[in-house]
Design a protein around this motif. Structure first.
Motif, PDB file in Angstrom:
ATOM      1  N   SER A 199       0.845  -1.195   0.000  1.00  0.00           N
ATOM      2  CA  SER A 199       0.000   0.000   0.000  1.00  0.00           C
ATOM      3  C   SER A 199       0.880   1.245   0.000  1.00  0.00           C
ATOM      4  O   SER A 199       2.098   1.164   0.164  1.00  0.00           O
ATOM      5  CB  SER A 199      -0.942   0.008   1.205  1.00  0.00           C
ATOM      6  N   THR A 200       0.224   2.414  -0.137  1.00  0.00           N
ATOM      7  CA  THR A 200       0.937   3.680  -0.157  1.00  0.00           C
ATOM      8  C   THR A 200       0.635   4.486   1.093  1.00  0.00           C
ATOM      9  O   THR A 200      -0.522   4.594   1.507  1.00  0.00           O
ATOM     10  CB  THR A 200       0.544   4.509  -1.398  1.00  0.00           C
ATOM     11  N   VAL A 201       1.680   5.038   1.686  1.00  0.00           N
ATOM     12  CA  VAL A 201       1.559   5.993   2.786  1.00  0.00           C
ATOM     13  C   VAL A 201       2.203   7.294   2.312  1.00  0.00           C
ATOM     14  O   VAL A 201       3.372   7.306   1.911  1.00  0.00           O
ATOM     15  CB  VAL A 201       2.245   5.471   4.059  1.00  0.00           C
ATOM     16  N   ASN A 202       1.449   8.396   2.355  1.00  0.00           N
ATOM     17  CA  ASN A 202       1.909   9.632   1.722  1.00  0.00           C
ATOM     18  C   ASN A 202       1.537  10.860   2.554  1.00  0.00           C
ATOM     19  O   ASN A 202       0.469  10.923   3.153  1.00  0.00           O
ATOM     20  CB  ASN A 202       1.269   9.759   0.333  1.00  0.00           C
ATOM     21  N   ASN A 203       2.461  11.816   2.577  1.00  0.00           N
ATOM     22  CA  ASN A 203       2.255  13.118   3.204  1.00  0.00           C
ATOM     23  C   ASN A 203       2.015  12.984   4.710  1.00  0.00           C
ATOM     24  O   ASN A 203       0.936  13.281   5.230  1.00  0.00           O
ATOM     25  CB  ASN A 203       1.086  13.870   2.551  1.00  0.00           C
ATOM     26  N   ILE A 204       3.049  12.570   5.404  1.00  0.00           N
ATOM     27  CA  ILE A 204       3.007  12.354   6.848  1.00  0.00           C
ATOM     28  C   ILE A 204       4.055  13.262   7.503  1.00  0.00           C
ATOM     29  O   ILE A 204       5.218  13.281   7.080  1.00  0.00           O
ATOM     30  CB  ILE A 204       3.298  10.888   7.216  1.00  0.00           C
ATOM     31  N   THR A 205       3.662  13.993   8.554  1.00  0.00           N
ATOM     32  CA  THR A 205       4.586  14.892   9.252  1.00  0.00           C
ATOM     33  C   THR A 205       4.572  14.624  10.751  1.00  0.00           C
ATOM     34  O   THR A 205       3.503  14.556  11.362  1.00  0.00           O
ATOM     35  CB  THR A 205       4.214  16.366   9.003  1.00  0.00           C
TER      36      THR A 205
END
Length: 465
Positions: A265-271
């Motif tokens: 899966s994709t994990v995106n734009n995490i801060t």
């Protein structure tokens, strides 16, 4: 013709005008009695109230007393409901009588499914106590007996516009807060505490409270801030299929600020930003587990983080260091015993991709080992990894010697005074940074951001949860 916009105030008035506050004790809930009979009765009453009594706009109120419950509390389809816990909800630790789904798999303590616009709150600091000690069992033996057949303390599945605030989640038998398939979640002023001892560290005894994850989340539009976590597994963890999440002003000590483990899966734009990690076991930790389907972790920022005396790795970017079996040294895909024990393995899955990962203004103070592990796959190296002002005070040479990092399969750049520079990075520092060694270095050479963080955050006593 009646305009719809003229109906909205009328509908809102209907909700607020008929809203009812249900006092759990007045409904028949019995406080300050931890007998099995009362636990079953109280648990049944909670289920009945959630499933058959509450209507949109209502509040279920637990007064400032202790109510013992049996697990298996479930509610589905609720909206516009407030749960206010001014006292303590304490789960009965009767493992033999705990409800199960099929005679084997235990039910979780409390589960909410397909819920919208719900608030979980307290006028002070409400407590949800999982009484996890009996579920963890004898240190080193309990896991071999029960493995992961233990109840999660608090679960939300498919929640939209959810607020959790002013709560303490304590001694979870397994994962603490599991919020998945979310769209709009805010958690604030909420603490997690899971430990076997009062030690100001993660002792070998404490770490046998396996799988006591803190905040585990999936979905999108998640904001967790101003919270404290002390546990023996992932402190804050972003799992599969997640995007647009912000975690800030968190005091965390455990297995780290985590993304993973990810697979397919994709994990995106995490801060993650403005966090302090006191005597944590791991610091920054991102990980892929095995699997043939491609997975991606991209556009990640860790910024303004102080990792104070980590007991193991300050930074780990690579495969998941975990086991999924009774063999505690099995590599799934990286052994927990690596690199301490010979012949153990640690392999980064070729199906896992890292892209655009930035660590900025990171201070690692007096780590117990070498600063970290950056382990990519030689056939699928990490792309565009940036260390900007990542500094380590008194790095140890064990186990990586003068290299300080295990660094393989990474296309990375170091800048902004980063020291030490990982061997497989391109050094773009304008001048050669000097090593940070000793108390004078901590006082004078740490950047202003790190010093301000240490001053402000060291005031917080983690053992005061």
């Amino acid at each position: 013709m009646l305009c719809l916009h003229r109906l909205y105030p009328f509908i809102a008035c209907l909700l607020t005008c008929r809203a009812t506050v249900y006092d759990f004790e007045k409904l028949g809930g019995k406080p300050d009695d931890d007998s099995s009979q009362t636990a079953w009765a109280n648990g049944g009453l909670v289920n009945k109230t959630l499933q058959a009594i509450l209507q949109p706009g209502d509040t279920l109120f637990f007064p400032n007393k202790t109510f013992t419950l049996m697990g298996g509390i479930q509610a589905e389809g609720l909206h516009d409901i407030t749960i206010q816990i001014d006292g303590t909800l304490e789960y009965k630790d009767d493992i033999d009588s705990w409800p199960t789904q099929d005679g084997k798999q235990v039910l979780n303590c409390m589960v909410f499914k397909n819920v919208t616009n719900m608030t979980f709150t307290s006028s002070g600091k409400g407590t949800i106590d999982g009484k996890g000690e009996r579920w963890w069992g004898i240190p080193g033996i309990g896991y071999l007996i029960r493995e992961e057949n233990r109840p999660k303390l608090f679960e939300i599945d498919k929640g939209k516009d959810i607020l959790i605030e002013n709560l303490l989640f304590k001694q979870s038998p397994y994962w603490t807060v599991w919020a998945h398939n979310m769209d709009g979640l805010e958690i604030r002023w909420t603490d997690i505490d899971a430990r076997r001892t009062d030690a100001d560290s993660h002792t070998i005894i404490d770490l046998t409270a396996f799988n006591t994850d803190g905040f585990d989340v999936t979905g999108k539009n998640v904001w967790i801030h101003d919270c404290n976590v002390w546990n023996q597994d992932d402190c804050v963890c972003v799992k599969d299929k997640s995007e647009n999440m912000l975690f800030e002003r968190i005091n965390a000590s455990g297995l780290g600020l985590v993304i993973g483990s990810i697979s397919g899966s994709t994990v995106n734009n995490i801060t993650f930003r403005d966090c302090y990690m006191h005597h944590t076991f791991k610091g920054i930790y991102t990980k892929f587990r095995g699997g043939e389907k491609p997975g991606l972790i991209s556009n990640v920022l860790f910024e303004n983080i102080v990792i104070d005396a980590p007991e193991q790795w300050g930074i780990w970017i690579g495969p998941a260091q975990q086991t999924d079996s009774k063999d505690l040294c099995a590599a799934h895909p990286c052994s927990l015993c690596w690199p301490t024990l010979p012949f153990t393995r640690c392999d980064m899955p070729a199906s896992g991709s890292y892209e655009n990962v930035t660590l900025r203004n990171i201070s690692i103070l007096n780590p117990g080992k070498s600063p970290g592990v950056l382990l990519g796959n030689s056939k699928n190296p990490m792309r565009n990894v940036l260390f900007d002002n990542v500094k380590v005070l008194n790095p140890k040479k064990t186990p990586w010697g003068h290299d300080f990092y295990k660094c393989v399969g990474v296309n990375g750049v170091a800048t902004g005074g980063t020291w030490p520079v990982p061997e497989c990075f391109k050094d773009m520092n304008e001048v050669d940074p000097e090593p940070l060694i000793g108390e004078e270095a901590e006082a004078e050479e740490l950047d202003d951001i790190a010093k301000d963080q240490v001053r402000a955050m060291r005031k917080f006593e983690m053992d005061g949860l």
